[in-house]
Design a protein around this motif. Structure first.
Motif, PDB file in Angstrom:
ATOM      1  N   ILE A  30      -1.127 -25.236  47.618  1.00  0.00           N
ATOM      2  CA  ILE A  30      -0.101 -25.557  46.585  1.00  0.00           C
ATOM      3  C   ILE A  30       0.050 -23.926  45.957  1.00  0.00           C
ATOM      4  O   ILE A  30      -0.773 -23.425  45.271  1.00  0.00           O
ATOM      5  CB  ILE A  30      -0.039 -26.449  45.603  1.00  0.00           C
ATOM      6  N   CYS A  31       1.060 -23.313  46.050  1.00  0.00           N
ATOM      7  CA  CYS A  31       1.526 -22.103  45.336  1.00  0.00           C
ATOM      8  C   CYS A  31       2.512 -22.516  44.191  1.00  0.00           C
ATOM      9  O   CYS A  31       3.524 -23.063  44.351  1.00  0.00           O
ATOM     10  CB  CYS A  31       2.459 -21.240  46.145  1.00  0.00           C
ATOM     11  N   ARG A 103      -7.134 -28.899  50.109  1.00  0.00           N
ATOM     12  CA  ARG A 103      -5.913 -29.103  49.125  1.00  0.00           C
ATOM     13  C   ARG A 103      -6.368 -28.104  48.055  1.00  0.00           C
ATOM     14  O   ARG A 103      -7.593 -28.196  47.264  1.00  0.00           O
ATOM     15  CB  ARG A 103      -5.671 -30.530  48.676  1.00  0.00           C
ATOM     16  N   LEU A 104      -5.483 -26.908  47.904  1.00  0.00           N
ATOM     17  CA  LEU A 104      -5.852 -26.186  46.826  1.00  0.00           C
ATOM     18  C   LEU A 104      -4.520 -25.512  46.096  1.00  0.00           C
ATOM     19  O   LEU A 104      -3.660 -25.128  46.896  1.00  0.00           O
ATOM     20  CB  LEU A 104      -6.642 -24.837  47.826  1.00  0.00           C
ATOM     21  N   THR A 105      -4.725 -25.432  44.977  1.00  0.00           N
ATOM     22  CA  THR A 105      -3.651 -25.068  43.983  1.00  0.00           C
ATOM     23  C   THR A 105      -4.026 -23.413  43.558  1.00  0.00           C
ATOM     24  O   THR A 105      -5.140 -23.211  42.958  1.00  0.00           O
ATOM     25  CB  THR A 105      -3.200 -25.882  42.793  1.00  0.00           C
ATOM     26  N   ILE A 106      -2.954 -22.706  43.743  1.00  0.00           N
ATOM     27  CA  ILE A 106      -3.124 -21.322  43.117  1.00  0.00           C
ATOM     28  C   ILE A 106      -1.662 -20.963  42.380  1.00  0.00           C
ATOM     29  O   ILE A 106      -0.669 -20.989  43.012  1.00  0.00           O
ATOM     30  CB  ILE A 106      -3.420 -20.258  44.325  1.00  0.00           C
ATOM     31  N   THR A 107      -2.086 -20.370  41.208  1.00  0.00           N
ATOM     32  CA  THR A 107      -0.812 -19.693  40.439  1.00  0.00           C
ATOM     33  C   THR A 107      -0.846 -18.057  40.922  1.00  0.00           C
ATOM     34  O   THR A 107      -1.633 -17.445  40.562  1.00  0.00           O
ATOM     35  CB  THR A 107      -1.103 -20.067  39.076  1.00  0.00           C
ATOM     36  N   PRO A 108       0.165 -17.924  41.898  1.00  0.00           N
ATOM     37  CA  PRO A 108       0.138 -16.523  42.308  1.00  0.00           C
ATOM     38  C   PRO A 108       0.337 -15.352  41.165  1.00  0.00           C
ATOM     39  O   PRO A 108      -0.038 -14.346  41.847  1.00  0.00           O
ATOM     40  CB  PRO A 108       1.281 -16.712  43.482  1.00  0.00           C
ATOM     41  N   GLU A 109       1.078 -15.704  40.223  1.00  0.00           N
ATOM     42  CA  GLU A 109       1.001 -14.616  39.169  1.00  0.00           C
ATOM     43  C   GLU A 109      -0.687 -13.989  38.785  1.00  0.00           C
ATOM     44  O   GLU A 109      -0.633 -13.007  38.335  1.00  0.00           O
ATOM     45  CB  GLU A 109       1.790 -15.071  38.097  1.00  0.00           C
ATOM     46  N   GLY A 110      -1.427 -15.069  38.841  1.00  0.00           N
ATOM     47  CA  GLY A 110      -2.800 -14.457  38.536  1.00  0.00           C
ATOM     48  C   GLY A 110      -3.078 -14.578  36.903  1.00  0.00           C
ATOM     49  O   GLY A 110      -4.100 -14.166  36.468  1.00  0.00           O
TER      50      GLY A 110
END
Length: 181
Positions: A30-31, A103-110
């Motif tokens: 998940i982005c 299943r992995l969520t990442i906030t791409p802005e970091g």
């Protein structure tokens, strides 16, 4: 706590709604954007429990101090050590390939601060493991959680990231001035 409780808190008490049109396979990334507030984490956790999902998430290592560290790990948190090379992307993509579910969520802005430079890890984990990327947007203006697009990385990072960022252009974070594309 039960799913009904989390549904009540998120959808009734807090007034959020969902617009989810995409299938969720056994393995995906998940982005999630925009990420402009710590409330994004709270909304995300409420949503996942309301929907009966179990999704890991990445978070900077600084949040994994006592007593939050053990709690975040129990919730599925994976600490990110940004100051050293740990092969985290390779390790996670290898884990995804070997696992029945991932299943992995990442906030791409970091970061919750304004930045137009997104972290590339979510993209390369998905590319290396052959996973779809579910694009999830949090829109505080509409109080809506949306996932209306699934993206499959092609290997052309520059082209792909433009398309991914374009999906998020109309979402309003809690602090919209902190969301740069």
């Amino acid at each position: 706590m039960t799913r009904k409780f989390f549904e009540w808190v998120l959808y009734t008490l807090m007034g959020w709604k969902k617009n989810i049109t995409q299938e969720h396979p056994k393995k995906y990334i998940i982005c999630l954007a925009p990420h402009t507030s710590n409330w994004d984490f709270v909304i995300g956790q409420l949503y996942q429990h309301a929907e009966g999902l179990s999704i890991n998430f990445m978070m900077k290592k600084e949040w994994f101090f006592w007593p939050l560290g053990p709690l975040f790990r129990l919730m599925g948190g994976i600490p990110v050590y940004r100051d050293k090379k740990t092969s985290l992307t390779d390790n996670l993509s290898n884990t995804a390939v070997k696992s029945d579910t991932f299943r992995l969520t990442i906030t791409p802005e970091g970061t919750r601060s304004a930045t137009s430079e997104w972290k590339k890890g979510f993209y390369f984990i998905a590319l290396k493991a052959g996973l779809p990327i579910l694009l999830y947007g949090l829109d505080y203006a509409k109080k809506e959680i949306s996932c209306t697009k699934t993206f499959y990385p092609t290997g052309d990072y520059d082209k792909d990231i433009r398309e991914i960022k374009d999906y998020f252009k109309d979402f309003k974070g809690k602090h919209p001035e902190k969301f740069l594309i």
